[in-house]
Design a protein around this motif. Sequence first.
Motif, PDB file in Angstrom:
ATOM      1  N   ALA A   1     -17.631  -9.088  12.487  1.00 58.46           N
ATOM      2  CA  ALA A   1     -18.839  -8.732  12.812  1.00 58.46           C
ATOM      3  C   ALA A   1     -19.433  -9.312  14.149  1.00 58.46           C
ATOM      4  O   ALA A   1     -19.628  -8.818  15.233  1.00 58.46           O
ATOM      5  N   VAL A   2     -19.428 -10.646  14.078  1.00 60.34           N
ATOM      6  CA  VAL A   2     -19.837 -11.344  15.216  1.00 60.34           C
ATOM      7  C   VAL A   2     -18.845 -11.169  16.592  1.00 60.34           C
ATOM      8  O   VAL A   2     -19.307 -11.043  17.672  1.00 60.34           O
ATOM      9  N   LEU A   3     -17.638 -11.016  16.178  1.00 57.08           N
ATOM     10  CA  LEU A   3     -16.538 -10.865  17.099  1.00 57.08           C
ATOM     11  C   LEU A   3     -16.789  -9.586  17.886  1.00 57.08           C
ATOM     12  O   LEU A   3     -16.798  -9.253  18.965  1.00 57.08           O
ATOM     13  N   GLY A   4     -17.099  -8.400  16.678  1.00 58.38           N
ATOM     14  CA  GLY A   4     -17.124  -7.167  17.281  1.00 58.38           C
ATOM     15  C   GLY A   4     -18.395  -7.090  18.248  1.00 58.38           C
ATOM     16  O   GLY A   4     -18.425  -6.314  19.422  1.00 58.38           O
ATOM     17  N   LEU A   5     -19.441  -7.843  17.771  1.00 60.98           N
ATOM     18  CA  LEU A   5     -20.866  -7.788  18.696  1.00 60.98           C
ATOM     19  C   LEU A   5     -20.436  -8.491  20.072  1.00 60.98           C
ATOM     20  O   LEU A   5     -20.997  -8.017  21.041  1.00 60.98           O
ATOM     21  N   GLU A   6     -19.612  -9.573  20.039  1.00 58.43           N
ATOM     22  CA  GLU A   6     -19.574 -10.390  21.646  1.00 58.43           C
ATOM     23  C   GLU A   6     -18.539  -9.139  22.117  1.00 58.43           C
ATOM     24  O   GLU A   6     -18.761  -9.122  23.528  1.00 58.43           O
ATOM     25  N   LEU A   7     -17.421  -8.567  21.677  1.00 53.77           N
ATOM     26  CA  LEU A   7     -16.908  -7.626  22.608  1.00 53.77           C
ATOM     27  C   LEU A   7     -17.620  -6.255  23.152  1.00 53.77           C
ATOM     28  O   LEU A   7     -17.535  -5.856  24.155  1.00 53.77           O
TER      29      LEU A   7
ATOM     30  N   MET B   1      -4.696  -7.859   3.931  1.00 52.69           N
ATOM     31  CA  MET B   1      -4.857  -6.816   5.027  1.00 52.69           C
ATOM     32  C   MET B   1      -5.378  -7.718   6.018  1.00 52.69           C
ATOM     33  O   MET B   1      -5.734  -9.053   5.622  1.00 52.69           O
ATOM     34  N   GLY B   2      -5.740  -7.107   7.306  1.00 49.10           N
ATOM     35  CA  GLY B   2      -6.387  -7.869   8.400  1.00 49.10           C
ATOM     36  C   GLY B   2      -5.706  -8.512   9.694  1.00 49.10           C
ATOM     37  O   GLY B   2      -6.384  -8.902  10.424  1.00 49.10           O
ATOM     38  N   LEU B   3      -4.170  -8.503   9.419  1.00 50.91           N
ATOM     39  CA  LEU B   3      -3.470  -9.163  10.553  1.00 50.91           C
ATOM     40  C   LEU B   3      -3.851  -8.343  11.632  1.00 50.91           C
ATOM     41  O   LEU B   3      -4.246  -9.023  12.688  1.00 50.91           O
ATOM     42  N   PRO B   4      -3.690  -6.986  11.683  1.00 50.57           N
ATOM     43  CA  PRO B   4      -4.088  -6.384  13.222  1.00 50.57           C
ATOM     44  C   PRO B   4      -5.468  -6.496  13.486  1.00 50.57           C
ATOM     45  O   PRO B   4      -5.466  -6.391  14.693  1.00 50.57           O
ATOM     46  N   THR B   5      -6.423  -6.265  12.554  1.00 48.56           N
ATOM     47  CA  THR B   5      -7.829  -6.363  12.784  1.00 48.56           C
ATOM     48  C   THR B   5      -8.077  -7.747  13.528  1.00 48.56           C
ATOM     49  O   THR B   5      -8.739  -7.685  14.659  1.00 48.56           O
ATOM     50  N   VAL B   6      -7.700  -9.024  12.815  1.00 46.08           N
ATOM     51  CA  VAL B   6      -7.875 -10.182  13.428  1.00 46.08           C
ATOM     52  C   VAL B   6      -7.242 -10.341  14.664  1.00 46.08           C
ATOM     53  O   VAL B   6      -7.787 -10.898  15.778  1.00 46.08           O
ATOM     54  N   ALA B   7      -5.922  -9.993  14.952  1.00 44.47           N
ATOM     55  CA  ALA B   7      -5.204 -10.140  15.890  1.00 44.47           C
ATOM     56  C   ALA B   7      -5.864  -9.362  17.185  1.00 44.47           C
ATOM     57  O   ALA B   7      -5.980 -10.065  18.282  1.00 44.47           O
ATOM     58  N   MET B   8      -6.356  -8.260  16.938  1.00 44.00           N
ATOM     59  CA  MET B   8      -6.874  -7.201  17.884  1.00 44.00           C
ATOM     60  C   MET B   8      -8.074  -8.053  18.566  1.00 44.00           C
ATOM     61  O   MET B   8      -8.555  -8.012  19.572  1.00 44.00           O
ATOM     62  N   GLY B   9      -9.114  -8.389  17.541  1.00 39.40           N
ATOM     63  CA  GLY B   9     -10.185  -9.085  17.772  1.00 39.40           C
ATOM     64  C   GLY B   9     -10.010 -10.175  18.984  1.00 39.40           C
ATOM     65  O   GLY B   9     -10.885 -10.579  19.700  1.00 39.40           O
ATOM     66  N   LEU B  10      -9.376 -11.075  18.319  1.00 39.02           N
ATOM     67  CA  LEU B  10      -9.097 -12.459  18.930  1.00 39.02           C
ATOM     68  C   LEU B  10      -8.437 -12.151  20.335  1.00 39.02           C
ATOM     69  O   LEU B  10      -8.852 -12.645  21.389  1.00 39.02           O
ATOM     70  N   LEU B  11      -7.221 -11.443  20.271  1.00 36.63           N
ATOM     71  CA  LEU B  11      -6.658 -11.122  21.708  1.00 36.63           C
ATOM     72  C   LEU B  11      -7.596 -10.382  22.621  1.00 36.63           C
ATOM     73  O   LEU B  11      -7.288 -10.428  23.752  1.00 36.63           O
ATOM     74  N   GLY B  12      -8.466  -9.633  22.003  1.00 35.12           N
ATOM     75  CA  GLY B  12      -8.975  -8.626  22.915  1.00 35.12           C
ATOM     76  C   GLY B  12     -10.110  -9.658  23.680  1.00 35.12           C
ATOM     77  O   GLY B  12     -10.712  -9.168  24.692  1.00 35.12           O
TER      78      GLY B  12
ATOM     79  N   ALA C   1     -15.319  -0.142  22.805  1.00 30.69           N
ATOM     80  CA  ALA C   1     -14.934   0.513  21.525  1.00 30.69           C
ATOM     81  C   ALA C   1     -14.311  -0.331  20.624  1.00 30.69           C
ATOM     82  O   ALA C   1     -14.500  -0.221  19.042  1.00 30.69           O
ATOM     83  N   LEU C   2     -13.389  -1.250  20.871  1.00 33.99           N
ATOM     84  CA  LEU C   2     -12.707  -2.107  20.045  1.00 33.99           C
ATOM     85  C   LEU C   2     -13.842  -2.976  19.088  1.00 33.99           C
ATOM     86  O   LEU C   2     -13.805  -3.073  17.986  1.00 33.99           O
ATOM     87  N   GLY C   3     -14.913  -3.402  19.948  1.00 36.89           N
ATOM     88  CA  GLY C   3     -16.044  -4.188  19.240  1.00 36.89           C
ATOM     89  C   GLY C   3     -16.764  -3.451  18.350  1.00 36.89           C
ATOM     90  O   GLY C   3     -17.152  -3.679  17.179  1.00 36.89           O
ATOM     91  N   ILE C   4     -17.015  -1.906  18.595  1.00 34.72           N
ATOM     92  CA  ILE C   4     -17.715  -1.186  17.786  1.00 34.72           C
ATOM     93  C   ILE C   4     -16.856  -1.051  16.282  1.00 34.72           C
ATOM     94  O   ILE C   4     -17.628  -0.974  15.427  1.00 34.72           O
ATOM     95  N   ALA C   5     -15.688  -0.780  16.690  1.00 36.62           N
ATOM     96  CA  ALA C   5     -14.879  -0.303  15.779  1.00 36.62           C
ATOM     97  C   ALA C   5     -14.995  -1.579  14.675  1.00 36.62           C
ATOM     98  O   ALA C   5     -15.110  -1.391  13.139  1.00 36.62           O
ATOM     99  N   LEU C   6     -14.614  -2.789  15.287  1.00 36.56           N
ATOM    100  CA  LEU C   6     -14.844  -4.136  14.361  1.00 36.56           C
ATOM    101  C   LEU C   6     -16.028  -4.215  13.723  1.00 36.56           C
ATOM    102  O   LEU C   6     -15.971  -4.544  12.348  1.00 36.56           O
ATOM    103  N   LEU C   7     -17.177  -3.868  14.473  1.00 36.51           N
ATOM    104  CA  LEU C   7     -18.434  -4.178  13.736  1.00 36.51           C
ATOM    105  C   LEU C   7     -18.850  -3.321  12.750  1.00 36.51           C
ATOM    106  O   LEU C   7     -19.185  -3.537  11.488  1.00 36.51           O
ATOM    107  N   ILE C   8     -18.321  -1.984  12.660  1.00 34.93           N
ATOM    108  CA  ILE C   8     -18.607  -1.069  11.831  1.00 34.93           C
ATOM    109  C   ILE C   8     -17.827  -1.123  10.559  1.00 34.93           C
ATOM    110  O   ILE C   8     -18.241  -1.189   9.526  1.00 34.93           O
ATOM    111  N   TYR C   9     -16.684  -1.582  10.914  1.00 33.16           N
ATOM    112  CA  TYR C   9     -15.972  -1.963   9.598  1.00 33.16           C
ATOM    113  C   TYR C   9     -16.434  -3.113   8.816  1.00 33.16           C
ATOM    114  O   TYR C   9     -16.529  -3.064   7.747  1.00 33.16           O
TER     115      TYR C   9
END
Length: 248
Positions: A236-242, A27-38, A104-112
Amino acid sequence: MNETYFLVVMLTLTFIAAGAVKGVTGMGLPTVAMGLLGTAMPPSAAAALLIIPSLVTNVWQCVSGPGTYHLIRRLWPMQAAIAVGTLPAAALLVSVNPAWSGFALGIALLIYALYALFATTFVVSQRAERYLSPVIGLVTGAITGATGVFVMPAVPYLQSLRLERDELVQALGLSFTTSTVALAAGLLLHGGMKFEQVGLSTLAVIPAMVGMFVGQSIRTRISPKRFKQCFLIFLAVLGLELASRPFL
């Protein structure tokens, strides 16, 4: 020219990295792609670019085993609810100020990431599953539509159903496939996907598949648990930054 070159390089590296994570963890392809592209574009544009790679890799994951039909029969209420929740919520991803959709994307990544790192596994009984599946699907759909992230609360819920390992991998593929199709429909419905994005998204399948093969080849050489921990800390770090961007 420089902007085009930067975009091509970023897409290539992003989807190789996202594919590698999926190859190792399933798993993780959409999550990583969204985080980095975001970090470089509005989340709605990032979501449009991940549609085809996510669809191809997750359909492959969903059908790569004998239990596909059984899982569809068991999980269809959840899948239907994902679609129902995603379609209207995608309007938020398209229309909200990119700074706040990025938040919102950052919070979703951080929570997960924090949930996966620290929460204990729970078990859902078959009786409770009948009532919980549509609710979990609806919430997952709303979060998917608003952020482009498919994982919460679908992943912990599927992990709670006491599926065999291969069944769980297929169930995740099924859920992510539904989320991808529903997100694509939502973006199209609300004007968030353009023709040129479909072309770029299709080309992104190549680095995504390369990354998956790389991830699968190294899966037996590293500790999946340690890799997952590092991956979640990175998220988590990526989510916090976003999430912090609107306040900087």
